[in-house]
Scaffold this motif. Structure first.
Motif, PDB file in Angstrom:
ATOM      1  N   THR A  99      -2.278  -5.658   6.456  1.00 25.88           N
ATOM      2  CA  THR A  99      -2.858  -4.595   5.698  1.00 25.88           C
ATOM      3  C   THR A  99      -4.274  -4.454   5.821  1.00 25.88           C
ATOM      4  O   THR A  99      -4.871  -3.387   5.594  1.00 25.88           O
ATOM      5  N   HIS A 100      -4.830  -5.543   6.475  1.00 22.00           N
ATOM      6  CA  HIS A 100      -6.181  -5.165   6.695  1.00 22.00           C
ATOM      7  C   HIS A 100      -6.632  -4.298   7.708  1.00 22.00           C
ATOM      8  O   HIS A 100      -7.782  -3.700   7.583  1.00 22.00           O
TER       9      HIS A 100
ATOM     10  N   ILE B 259       0.966  -1.401   0.066  1.00 19.15           N
ATOM     11  CA  ILE B 259      -0.162   0.007  -0.085  1.00 19.15           C
ATOM     12  C   ILE B 259       0.785   1.246   0.161  1.00 19.15           C
ATOM     13  O   ILE B 259       2.012   1.229   0.380  1.00 19.15           O
TER      14      ILE B 259
ATOM     15  N   ASN C 215      -5.429  -1.882  -2.550  1.00 17.94           N
ATOM     16  CA  ASN C 215      -5.386  -1.059  -1.655  1.00 17.94           C
ATOM     17  C   ASN C 215      -5.187   0.447  -1.697  1.00 17.94           C
ATOM     18  O   ASN C 215      -5.772   1.076  -1.326  1.00 17.94           O
TER      19      ASN C 215
ATOM     20  N   ARG D 218      -1.721   0.626   7.884  1.00 16.35           N
ATOM     21  CA  ARG D 218      -2.027   1.187   6.467  1.00 16.35           C
ATOM     22  C   ARG D 218      -1.580   2.693   6.409  1.00 16.35           C
ATOM     23  O   ARG D 218      -1.777   3.441   5.497  1.00 16.35           O
TER      24      ARG D 218
ATOM     25  N   ARG E 200      -9.247  -3.823   0.553  1.00 12.02           N
ATOM     26  CA  ARG E 200      -8.039  -4.094   1.629  1.00 12.02           C
ATOM     27  C   ARG E 200      -7.634  -5.501   1.367  1.00 12.02           C
ATOM     28  O   ARG E 200      -8.435  -6.472   1.609  1.00 12.02           O
TER      29      ARG E 200
END
Lengths: 92, 146
Positions: B78-79, A5, B49, B84, B55
């Motif tokens: 990363t959930h 991300i 993402n 994040r 997610r």
């Protein structure tokens, strides 16, 4: 980047502001880096194995051209089609 | 090759839809914002993402198959919001912002961003106003962990 991300400001939906990108935990002086055109040009040469840039007079013939990875978008396919239109590729 | 084919045949029997693309998130299986997904493709995970706002972790292929069959996946990595958050800022100078053209440039820019931020999650400032799917795909792909 270890995590899949990043926050592209103006594009990442969950990060309309910098504060949101830091999830409300933005330090006073976050580490800042700048990307310059020189960085991009150097990286372009590096990832394309042009070191140093040979220029057209010293360019070597290409044996294999691969499109994609990741798979091309429709926009990219159209661009490739535009570039090869009316041209012949080497046999074999 | 025989093993691969046998595997695919079995998956088809179970109702799988094999789509030979490593970018299913832009053409076949498009997640919605906030959804939880399992992607074992690295650049797809980063795109999901970053651009879509759903997610996913960069899941192991084994987990992804379990997840497809059970519809369940542990909520981790990363959930979670805390994993994040951006940790640093990378900025484009104006010359760079105004001179990006074509997929190759975007990929090189993405690699530069990744090099600057090293292993931290970054917030990227001063991007061009209009980037299409090719631009965003190339940037996140060049950045994404393999």
């Amino acid at each position: 980047m270890n995590d899949p991300i990043m926050h592209l400001m103006g594009y990442t939906p969950e990060s309309p502001t910098l504060e949101a990108a830091f999830k409300g935990k933005m330090p006073k002086n976050p580490e800042r880096f700048t990307v310059t055109m020189d960085d991009v040009v150097e990286m372009f040469r590096h990832i394309n194995n042009i070191a140093p840039a040979p220029g057209p007079e010293r360019a070597k013939p290409v044996d294999i051209v691969i499109f994609g990875c990741p798979v091309a978008t429709f926009e990219e396919v159209r661009e490739v089609a535009r570039l090869v239109k009316g041209k012949k590729v080497k046999p074999g | 090759m025989t093993g691969l084919k046998a595997g695919y045949d079995k998956l088809m029997e179970h109702g799988w839809l094999p789509w030979m693309s490593c970018q299913p998130q832009v053409n076949t299986c498009i997640p919605k914002m906030g959804e939880y997904c399992a992607s074992s493709e690295s650049s797809a995970a980063a795109y999901i993402n970053t651009i879509i706002g759903a997610r996913t972790n960069r899941e192991s292929p084994i987990n992804t198959v379990y997840c497809a069959y059970t519809g369940c996946l542990p909520k981790y990595g990363t959930h979670l919001d805390e994993n994040r958050a951006a940790k640093c800022i990378v900025e484009l100078d104006d010359e760079t912002r105004d001179n990006m053209q074509g997929a190759g440039d975007w990929a090189a820019l993405g690699a530069c961003l990744a090099e600057k931020a090293e292993n931290r999650i970054m917030a990227v400032l001063n991007l061009p106003k209009k980037m299409g799917p090719t631009a965003t795909k190339q940037i996140v792909s060049a950045c994404s962990p393999a």
